[in-house]
Design a protein around this motif. Structure first.
Motif, short mmCIF file in Angstrom:
data_model
loop_
_atom_site.label_atom_id
_atom_site.label_comp_id
_atom_site.label_asym_id
_atom_site.label_seq_id
_atom_site.Cartn_x
_atom_site.Cartn_y
_atom_site.Cartn_z
N THR A 1 -14.40 2.91 -0.26
CA THR A 1 -15.28 1.99 -1.06
C THR A 1 -14.51 0.91 -0.52
OG1 THR A 1 -15.88 3.21 -3.10
CG2 THR A 1 -15.87 0.92 -3.16
N ILE A 2 -13.03 1.07 -0.69
CA ILE A 2 -12.73 -0.47 0.27
C ILE A 2 -12.50 -0.97 1.42
CG2 ILE A 2 -10.02 -1.16 -0.54
CD1 ILE A 2 -9.90 0.44 -3.11
N SER B 1 -3.63 6.46 -4.75
CA SER B 1 -3.02 6.62 -3.64
C SER B 1 -4.63 6.70 -2.48
CB SER B 1 -3.13 8.81 -3.42
OG SER B 1 -4.20 9.18 -3.64
N GLY B 2 -5.61 6.98 -2.92
CA GLY B 2 -6.45 6.18 -2.12
C GLY B 2 -6.21 4.95 -1.53
N LEU B 3 -6.31 3.73 -2.83
CA LEU B 3 -6.04 2.27 -2.93
C LEU B 3 -4.94 1.80 -1.93
CD1 LEU B 3 -6.66 -0.51 -4.06
CD2 LEU B 3 -5.02 -0.32 -6.19
N GLY C 1 0.42 -1.22 -0.16
CA GLY C 1 0.10 0.04 0.22
C GLY C 1 1.49 1.94 -0.27
N SER C 2 1.92 1.22 0.67
CA SER C 2 2.79 3.44 0.78
C SER C 2 3.48 2.58 -0.37
CB SER C 2 4.03 2.46 2.38
OG SER C 2 3.33 1.60 2.99
N VAL C 3 3.63 1.59 -1.22
CA VAL C 3 4.62 1.69 -2.79
C VAL C 3 3.32 2.43 -2.93
CG1 VAL C 3 5.37 0.67 -4.95
CG2 VAL C 3 6.55 0.29 -2.50
N ALA D 1 -9.78 10.69 -3.75
CA ALA D 1 -9.07 9.17 -2.82
C ALA D 1 -9.87 9.28 -1.73
CB ALA D 1 -7.34 10.11 -2.03
N GLY D 2 -10.50 9.99 -1.01
CA GLY D 2 -11.26 9.88 -0.30
C GLY D 2 -12.86 8.62 -0.41
#
Length: 269
Positions: A180-181, A108-110, A10-12, A174-175
């Motif tokens: 959603t996820i 970035s949200g993902l 996620g950070s990458v 992003a929000g």
């Protein structure tokens, strides 16, 4: 191990969104990461170094004030994100500002959603807001919104208002992806009946950033004195709680119910 891998991935992903879509077009993300991006654009210092330096004081305070597992995962995320921002070249994938803003926000949200699902945080304003709400009775969501609004306003003054509006669109995108996820609205109330109340309490407080209410209980049939621990968690923390109970008290009785609403301070991550 699964959570650690998720936080790294996620950070990458967040770093890729920053360096390939947002930073080349002077579009900022939300939070402290957005401030690091802005300083990285207007100074010769790399955004990854700035992101780490800005988060460092909050991480140190968080180690002392917040849940151990949560802050350890957050430290991992900040380190991986900072290193990735330093290593990945800043190069625009698209020349279109709006498309870059939209895709940068979505990607970035993902990444952030993956970090949240692993019970971590990307640092920054999340830690600051949680620390403030422990001292004052402020709603966490309102604090985060105000802090992000400050980033947007600063963007308008430093760059131009077109960049500020695109930053707002990116934050919104992003929000939406995060909501959603990472279904953070799904909360669970746990009632844990155990003879090892102190041990269970200590483990939960050390590994989860959650409040716990302890009630004295007595078995109606046996007459044995027991402790009843009540806490509200997110759905993704249930596996952690089960692992803790399996280690501390395999005979604990646990009632799990889905919670419709929580009024008062509750960390949404």
């Amino acid at each position: 191990m699964r959570n650690i891998v998720s936080i790294i991935v996620g950070s990458v992903i967040v770093a890729l969104a920053f360096n390939l879509f947002l930073i080349p077009h002077q579009i900022l993300s939300s939070g402290l990461g957005g401030i690091a991006m802005m300083l990285g654009i207007i100074t010769p210092i790399n955004t990854g170094i700035l992101n780490f330096l800005l988060n460092l004081p909050l991480l140190i305070i968080g180690v002392l004030k917040l849940g151990k597992q949560f802050i350890c995962y957050t430290i991992l995320s900040v380190v991986v994100l900072s290193v990735s921002l330093y290593v990945i070249p800043v190069e625009a994938i698209s020349t279109d500002q709006f498309l870059s803003c939209l895709f940068g926000g979505v990607i970035s949200g993902l990444g952030v959603a993956i970090i949240f699902r692993a019970s971590g945080s990307s640092g920054g304003f999340d830690i600051l807001a949680m620390l403030l709400t422990k001292k004052r009775d402020f709603p966490l969501g309102t604090l985060l919104s105000v802090m992000n609004a400050i980033v947007v306003v600063i963007s308008g003054f430093i760059f131009d208002w077109n960049s500020a509006l695109l930053t707002l669109v990116g934050i919104y995108a992003a929000g939406k992806v995060i909501d959603t996820i990472h279904t953070s609205h799904i909360k669970l109330t746990l009632l844990i009946v155990t003879k090892k109340g102190e041990e269970v309490k200590s483990e939960l407080l050390a590994n989860l950033y959650r409040g716990i209410t302890i009630i004295d209980g007595e078995g109606a049939y046996s007459g044995n004195k027991q402790k009843v621990l009540m806490t509200v968690i997110t759905r993704y923390q249930l596996a952690e709680v089960k692992a803790i109970l399996n280690k501390v008290d395999q005979n604990a009785f646990v009632n799990i119910t889905q919670t419709t609403e929580v009024i008062g301070f509750f960390h949404r991550g």
